[in-house]
Scaffold this motif. Sequence first.
Motif, PDB file in Angstrom:
ATOM      1  N   UNK A  23      46.652  52.493  42.741  1.00  0.00           N
ATOM      2  CA  UNK A  23      47.591  51.369  42.828  1.00  0.00           C
ATOM      3  C   UNK A  23      46.862  50.085  43.227  1.00  0.00           C
ATOM      4  N   UNK A  24      45.990  50.190  44.213  1.00  0.00           N
ATOM      5  CA  UNK A  24      45.246  49.020  44.677  1.00  0.00           C
ATOM      6  C   UNK A  24      44.315  48.507  43.582  1.00  0.00           C
ATOM      7  N   UNK A  25      43.601  49.414  42.944  1.00  0.00           N
ATOM      8  CA  UNK A  25      42.676  48.998  41.887  1.00  0.00           C
ATOM      9  C   UNK A  25      43.414  48.374  40.709  1.00  0.00           C
ATOM     10  N   UNK A  26      44.599  48.884  40.399  1.00  0.00           N
ATOM     11  CA  UNK A  26      45.353  48.294  39.294  1.00  0.00           C
ATOM     12  C   UNK A  26      45.835  46.882  39.645  1.00  0.00           C
ATOM     13  N   UNK A  31      40.092  40.574  34.293  1.00  0.00           N
ATOM     14  CA  UNK A  31      38.806  39.895  34.249  1.00  0.00           C
ATOM     15  C   UNK A  31      38.642  38.836  35.339  1.00  0.00           C
ATOM     16  N   UNK A  32      39.708  38.147  35.708  1.00  0.00           N
ATOM     17  CA  UNK A  32      39.593  36.988  36.591  1.00  0.00           C
ATOM     18  C   UNK A  32      40.129  37.202  37.992  1.00  0.00           C
ATOM     19  N   UNK A  33      40.823  38.297  38.255  1.00  0.00           N
ATOM     20  CA  UNK A  33      41.479  38.462  39.557  1.00  0.00           C
ATOM     21  C   UNK A  33      40.498  38.472  40.721  1.00  0.00           C
ATOM     22  N   UNK A  65      47.389  35.536  35.784  1.00  0.00           N
ATOM     23  CA  UNK A  65      46.709  36.225  36.879  1.00  0.00           C
ATOM     24  C   UNK A  65      47.242  35.773  38.240  1.00  0.00           C
ATOM     25  N   UNK A  66      47.493  34.479  38.396  1.00  0.00           N
ATOM     26  CA  UNK A  66      48.055  33.972  39.649  1.00  0.00           C
ATOM     27  C   UNK A  66      49.440  34.572  39.898  1.00  0.00           C
TER      28      UNK A  66
END
Length: 110
Positions: A23-26, A31-33, A65-66
């Motif tokens: 969950x955390x990795x997702x 690419x930009x997070x 991404x934001x």
Amino acid sequence: MRKESSTNFINNHTLENYCNAHKILSQISGRWKLSIIFALSESQLNYSDFKKRLPNITDRILAKQLNELKKDEIIGNEKTKLKSVYFLTKKGNEMMRILISFKNFNSNSI
């Protein structure tokens, strides 16, 4: 949307049920997070600051991404009449500590 009978759907479902790290990795995949999170660890930024620090990111991707990072409560933003400023939330700062430990991890020590 994946078909429920697909291998990817089944694997994703298994990971979601048994692996909290998934969950955390997702939440930080993309690419930009990580670049956004590391930039915010240095200072609060407005939208144009991101464009200066990440000149190759498109407006559409930056906004996406934001919004995803805000939805996951990793970043927040404060709007005033003149500008909108982004910052790391408590969760974002906790995640930053984990990311720094990854950054400092030496795989030769295993």
